[in-house]
Scaffold this motif. Structure first.
Motif, PDB file in Angstrom:
ATOM      1  N   VAL A   1      51.191  57.772  42.835  1.00 56.98           N
ATOM      2  CA  VAL A   1      53.025  58.434  42.577  1.00 56.98           C
ATOM      3  C   VAL A   1      53.516  58.103  44.240  1.00 56.98           C
ATOM      4  CG1 VAL A   1      53.456  60.536  44.190  1.00 56.98           C
ATOM      5  CG2 VAL A   1      51.553  60.964  42.959  1.00 56.98           C
ATOM      6  N   LEU A   2      52.809  56.470  45.339  1.00 57.58           N
ATOM      7  CA  LEU A   2      53.444  56.184  45.516  1.00 57.58           C
ATOM      8  C   LEU A   2      54.480  54.706  45.190  1.00 57.58           C
ATOM      9  CD1 LEU A   2      51.446  55.334  49.405  1.00 57.58           C
ATOM     10  CD2 LEU A   2      53.278  56.644  48.777  1.00 57.58           C
ATOM     11  N   ALA A   3      53.912  54.633  44.284  1.00 57.76           N
ATOM     12  CA  ALA A   3      55.200  53.304  43.273  1.00 57.76           C
ATOM     13  C   ALA A   3      56.149  54.530  42.706  1.00 57.76           C
ATOM     14  CB  ALA A   3      53.616  52.399  42.564  1.00 57.76           C
ATOM     15  N   THR A   4      55.362  55.845  42.140  1.00 53.17           N
ATOM     16  CA  THR A   4      56.781  56.265  41.358  1.00 53.17           C
ATOM     17  C   THR A   4      57.524  56.492  42.328  1.00 53.17           C
ATOM     18  OG1 THR A   4      54.777  57.255  40.000  1.00 53.17           O
ATOM     19  CG2 THR A   4      57.100  57.990  39.656  1.00 53.17           C
ATOM     20  N   ASN A   5      57.491  56.768  43.304  1.00 58.03           N
ATOM     21  CA  ASN A   5      58.428  57.532  44.471  1.00 58.03           C
ATOM     22  C   ASN A   5      59.587  56.681  44.864  1.00 58.03           C
ATOM     23  OD1 ASN A   5      58.035  60.249  44.124  1.00 58.03           O
ATOM     24  ND2 ASN A   5      56.660  60.742  46.462  1.00 58.03           N
ATOM     25  N   LEU A   6      58.703  55.228  44.643  1.00 58.55           N
ATOM     26  CA  LEU A   6      59.792  54.314  45.606  1.00 58.55           C
ATOM     27  C   LEU A   6      60.721  53.950  44.136  1.00 58.55           C
ATOM     28  CD1 LEU A   6      59.859  52.110  47.026  1.00 58.55           C
ATOM     29  CD2 LEU A   6      58.093  50.411  46.200  1.00 58.55           C
ATOM     30  N   VAL A   7      59.793  53.691  42.705  1.00 57.35           N
ATOM     31  CA  VAL A   7      61.182  53.209  42.163  1.00 57.35           C
ATOM     32  C   VAL A   7      61.683  54.021  41.872  1.00 57.35           C
ATOM     33  CG1 VAL A   7      60.914  53.018  38.575  1.00 57.35           C
ATOM     34  CG2 VAL A   7      59.071  51.893  40.784  1.00 57.35           C
TER      35      VAL A   7
ATOM     36  N   GLN B   1      61.735  53.435  34.763  1.00 57.40           N
ATOM     37  CA  GLN B   1      60.846  52.634  35.136  1.00 57.40           C
ATOM     38  C   GLN B   1      59.683  52.511  33.418  1.00 57.40           C
ATOM     39  OE1 GLN B   1      58.678  55.314  38.048  1.00 57.40           O
ATOM     40  NE2 GLN B   1      57.241  55.624  36.299  1.00 57.40           N
ATOM     41  N   ASP B   2      59.966  53.119  33.612  1.00 57.42           N
ATOM     42  CA  ASP B   2      58.679  52.686  31.981  1.00 57.42           C
ATOM     43  C   ASP B   2      58.997  51.450  31.421  1.00 57.42           C
ATOM     44  OD1 ASP B   2      56.977  55.035  32.988  1.00 57.42           O
ATOM     45  OD2 ASP B   2      57.510  56.365  31.225  1.00 57.42           O
ATOM     46  N   LYS B   3      59.864  51.288  30.812  1.00 55.70           N
ATOM     47  CA  LYS B   3      60.500  50.187  30.261  1.00 55.70           C
ATOM     48  C   LYS B   3      60.241  49.118  31.443  1.00 55.70           C
ATOM     49  CE  LYS B   3      60.816  51.363  26.050  1.00 55.70           C
ATOM     50  NZ  LYS B   3      59.807  51.017  24.852  1.00 55.70           N
ATOM     51  N   LEU B   4      60.903  49.010  32.327  1.00 52.55           N
ATOM     52  CA  LEU B   4      60.390  48.487  33.280  1.00 52.55           C
ATOM     53  C   LEU B   4      59.553  47.298  33.341  1.00 52.55           C
ATOM     54  CD1 LEU B   4      63.120  48.995  36.158  1.00 52.55           C
ATOM     55  CD2 LEU B   4      63.611  47.227  34.733  1.00 52.55           C
ATOM     56  N   PHE B   5      58.381  48.216  34.001  1.00 58.05           N
ATOM     57  CA  PHE B   5      57.148  48.512  34.041  1.00 58.05           C
ATOM     58  C   PHE B   5      56.565  47.138  32.318  1.00 58.05           C
ATOM     59  CE2 PHE B   5      55.949  51.187  37.943  1.00 58.05           C
ATOM     60  CZ  PHE B   5      56.976  50.533  38.366  1.00 58.05           C
ATOM     61  N   GLU B   6      57.357  48.033  31.476  1.00 60.98           N
ATOM     62  CA  GLU B   6      56.374  47.310  30.176  1.00 60.98           C
ATOM     63  C   GLU B   6      56.585  45.533  30.474  1.00 60.98           C
ATOM     64  OE1 GLU B   6      57.421  49.619  27.226  1.00 60.98           O
ATOM     65  OE2 GLU B   6      56.424  51.579  27.830  1.00 60.98           O
TER      66      GLU B   6
ATOM     67  N   ILE C   1      49.389  41.746  32.000  1.00 57.38           N
ATOM     68  CA  ILE C   1      48.747  42.368  33.353  1.00 57.38           C
ATOM     69  C   ILE C   1      49.124  44.120  32.688  1.00 57.38           C
ATOM     70  CG2 ILE C   1      48.887  41.345  34.946  1.00 57.38           C
ATOM     71  CD1 ILE C   1      50.852  42.935  35.896  1.00 57.38           C
ATOM     72  N   LYS C   2      48.591  45.538  32.822  1.00 56.87           N
ATOM     73  CA  LYS C   2      48.699  46.507  32.637  1.00 56.87           C
ATOM     74  C   LYS C   2      49.941  47.167  33.653  1.00 56.87           C
ATOM     75  CE  LYS C   2      44.019  48.014  32.068  1.00 56.87           C
ATOM     76  NZ  LYS C   2      42.899  48.105  32.937  1.00 56.87           N
ATOM     77  N   PRO C   3      50.557  47.936  32.989  1.00 59.95           N
ATOM     78  CA  PRO C   3      52.127  48.193  33.701  1.00 59.95           C
ATOM     79  C   PRO C   3      51.517  49.023  35.119  1.00 59.95           C
ATOM     80  CG  PRO C   3      51.753  49.166  30.759  1.00 59.95           C
ATOM     81  CD  PRO C   3      50.036  48.505  31.579  1.00 59.95           C
ATOM     82  N   SER C   4      50.794  49.651  34.721  1.00 60.71           N
ATOM     83  CA  SER C   4      49.729  50.607  36.291  1.00 60.71           C
ATOM     84  C   SER C   4      49.774  48.885  37.462  1.00 60.71           C
ATOM     85  CB  SER C   4      48.996  51.618  36.144  1.00 60.71           C
ATOM     86  OG  SER C   4      47.554  50.667  35.872  1.00 60.71           O
ATOM     87  N   GLU C   5      49.462  48.389  37.881  1.00 62.93           N
ATOM     88  CA  GLU C   5      49.293  47.129  38.383  1.00 62.93           C
ATOM     89  C   GLU C   5      50.323  46.338  38.573  1.00 62.93           C
ATOM     90  OE1 GLU C   5      44.734  45.472  36.008  1.00 62.93           O
ATOM     91  OE2 GLU C   5      46.839  44.643  35.449  1.00 62.93           O
ATOM     92  N   VAL C   6      52.307  46.639  38.233  1.00 62.54           N
ATOM     93  CA  VAL C   6      52.446  45.852  38.494  1.00 62.54           C
ATOM     94  C   VAL C   6      53.068  45.679  39.804  1.00 62.54           C
ATOM     95  CG1 VAL C   6      55.204  45.809  38.052  1.00 62.54           C
ATOM     96  CG2 VAL C   6      53.937  46.230  35.775  1.00 62.54           C
ATOM     97  N   LEU C   7      53.169  47.136  40.503  1.00 63.93           N
ATOM     98  CA  LEU C   7      54.201  47.097  41.857  1.00 63.93           C
ATOM     99  C   LEU C   7      52.083  46.438  42.655  1.00 63.93           C
ATOM    100  CD1 LEU C   7      55.907  50.316  41.792  1.00 63.93           C
ATOM    101  CD2 LEU C   7      56.996  47.767  41.673  1.00 63.93           C
ATOM    102  N   THR C   8      51.092  46.081  41.834  1.00 66.24           N
ATOM    103  CA  THR C   8      50.271  46.230  43.452  1.00 66.24           C
ATOM    104  C   THR C   8      49.484  45.114  43.015  1.00 66.24           C
ATOM    105  OG1 THR C   8      48.541  47.940  41.627  1.00 66.24           O
ATOM    106  CG2 THR C   8      49.741  48.063  43.762  1.00 66.24           C
ATOM    107  N   GLN C   9      49.853  44.441  42.263  1.00 66.62           N
ATOM    108  CA  GLN C   9      49.386  42.819  41.839  1.00 66.62           C
ATOM    109  C   GLN C   9      49.842  41.774  42.859  1.00 66.62           C
ATOM    110  OE1 GLN C   9      50.700  40.441  39.198  1.00 66.62           O
ATOM    111  NE2 GLN C   9      48.948  39.210  37.757  1.00 66.62           N
ATOM    112  N   GLY C  10      48.683  41.499  42.978  1.00 64.11           N
ATOM    113  CA  GLY C  10      48.934  40.178  44.445  1.00 64.11           C
ATOM    114  C   GLY C  10      48.576  40.881  45.538  1.00 64.11           C
ATOM    115  N   PHE C  11      48.858  41.920  45.798  1.00 67.73           N
ATOM    116  CA  PHE C  11      48.736  42.781  47.075  1.00 67.73           C
ATOM    117  C   PHE C  11      47.072  42.468  47.640  1.00 67.73           C
ATOM    118  CE2 PHE C  11      48.347  46.941  49.926  1.00 67.73           C
ATOM    119  CZ  PHE C  11      49.271  46.222  51.205  1.00 67.73           C
ATOM    120  N   THR C  12      47.083  42.549  48.614  1.00 69.10           N
ATOM    121  CA  THR C  12      46.115  42.316  50.010  1.00 69.10           C
ATOM    122  C   THR C  12      46.125  42.571  51.353  1.00 69.10           C
ATOM    123  OG1 THR C  12      44.889  40.740  48.508  1.00 69.10           O
ATOM    124  CG2 THR C  12      43.913  41.774  50.473  1.00 69.10           C
ATOM    125  N   PRO C  13      45.898  43.951  51.322  1.00 71.52           N
ATOM    126  CA  PRO C  13      46.289  44.522  53.030  1.00 71.52           C
ATOM    127  C   PRO C  13      45.407  44.197  54.483  1.00 71.52           C
ATOM    128  CG  PRO C  13      44.648  46.042  52.177  1.00 71.52           C
ATOM    129  CD  PRO C  13      45.120  44.950  51.416  1.00 71.52           C
TER     130      PRO C  13
END
Length: 349
Positions: A17-23, A85-90, A98-110
């Motif tokens: 949800v966070l990623a979607t709102n941000l996009v 949004q869906d097309k960009l992630f694809e 990678i999977k579209p759901s991983e686009v915004l979070t890949q490589g992120f380590t808090p």
């Protein structure tokens, strides 16, 4: 920080949800506002065998039609935004395997928040924590801070995405719907021959009207000499102190104190009891004896305000604040950009 943390504590938002709102937020920033109305005459209603379509609405109720345009434009934009949004992630997912759901979070380590960061959030939000100690709330605070890190990471990733794959909304521009709004010698700022006339219907006790005054002031400053701003009374019936405040303000017009009183009433819009209004009027420089004499003509003052309300209702005003920019209707305390866009277009005509 306080409000953000409170909302996050009450309802932690999932990563998706966070990623979607941000996009969506970022998509709209880079978009071009416009509108599609290809087939409006295909939608109609039959009354007693006679067919009416949206062109009839436009002719008989231009404000209702204007609201339709705004809402329809937003719907089109939201629909295209979801698709974009869906097309960009694809596209990015395919590039990176990678999977579209991983686009915004890949490589992120808090990273682990510092003790200082944790303490700052705790102190700033202590009143919302129900008296709980730092130890009792520490885990939630850490979660909140890590969540903020993830949002920042997602924003940076998305900026890179729209740089590589620019997003532009290509939607046909709406036709401006205008109505005739009379001024009737109401208080105004700016030259009478200004290219832009803005008529505001507002209520001194209305919190949204108060909020809009910052935007209104910025517009008058930016377009000084190009805008004529007219104020018309529209005290709402459920604001019990509003009518008296509007009557009192109108008593100051003859003494040239109206706009001083205008500002001070909005500054005190949460406390417009009669005694306080009387004090504020005198404080603004209105001679007390002249003010008291004017207020004795309560019936005349109220009649003038009622006329403003009736005129507003005739052109579709049902709430405050309401604005007409050269007859183009805008409803609500909207951002500066909403007004600025219309004004820019009007100045170019």
């Amino acid at each position: 920080m306080e409000n953000i943390f409170k909302k996050w504590m009450e309802n932690p938002i999932s990563k998706i949800v966070l990623a979607t709102n941000l996009v969506f937020a970022l998509l709209f920033i880079v978009s071009i506002p416009s509108f599609v109305r290809e087939y409006i005459t295909q939608d109609a209603v039959s009354i007693g065998g006679k067919k009416y379509d949206l062109s009839d609405v436009k002719e008989t109720s231009p404000i209702a039609y204007s609201k339709f345009q705004s809402e329809y434009k937003a719907l089109i934009k939201n629909t295209l935004g979801e698709f974009a949004q869906d097309k960009l992630f694809e596209l990015i997912a395919k590039d990176k395997n990678i999977k579209p759901s991983e686009v915004l979070t890949q490589g992120f380590t808090p990273r682990e928040p510092s003790e200082e960061d944790i303490m700052n959030v705790y102190v700033s939000n202590k009143d919302q924590l129900g008296g709980k100690s730092l130890n009792e709330t520490k885990d939630k605070i850490i979660g909140f801070l890590k969540n903020q890190q993830e949002q920042e990471h997602s924003r940076n990733v998305y900026r890179d995405i729209v740089t590589k794959y620019p997003v532009e909304f290509l939607i046909k521009e709406a036709e401006a719907v205008r109505v005739t709004v009379e001024e009737k010698n109401n208080p105004s700022i700016g030259p009478k021959d200004a290219k832009i006339t803005i008529v505001e219907f507002s209520d001194f006790e209305c919190p949204f009207c108060k909020r809009s005054q910052d935007v209104n002031q910025k517009l008058r400053e930016k377009y000084k000499g190009q805008i004529r701003w007219v104020f018309r009374d529209f005290p709402l019936p459920f604001h019990q102190d509003a009518m008296y405040a509007h009557m009192a303000a109108n008593c100051t017009i003859s003494e040239g104190k109206y706009w001083d009183v205008f500002n001070i009433l909005f500054e005190n819009s949460g406390n417009l009891a009669k005694a306080n209004v009387d004090a504020l009027i005198v404080k603004a420089g209105m001679p007390k004896d002249k003010y008291q004499a004017c207020m004795k003509n309560a019936s005349n003052l109220k009649a003038e305000i009622d006329a403003d309300i009736q005129d507003g209702q005739k052109v579709g005003v049902s709430g405050t604040p309401a604005f007409f920019i050269n007859g183009i209707f805008i409803s609500g305390a909207l951002p500066f950009e909403n007004f600025d866009e219309i004004i820019q277009k009007e100045l170019k005509q």
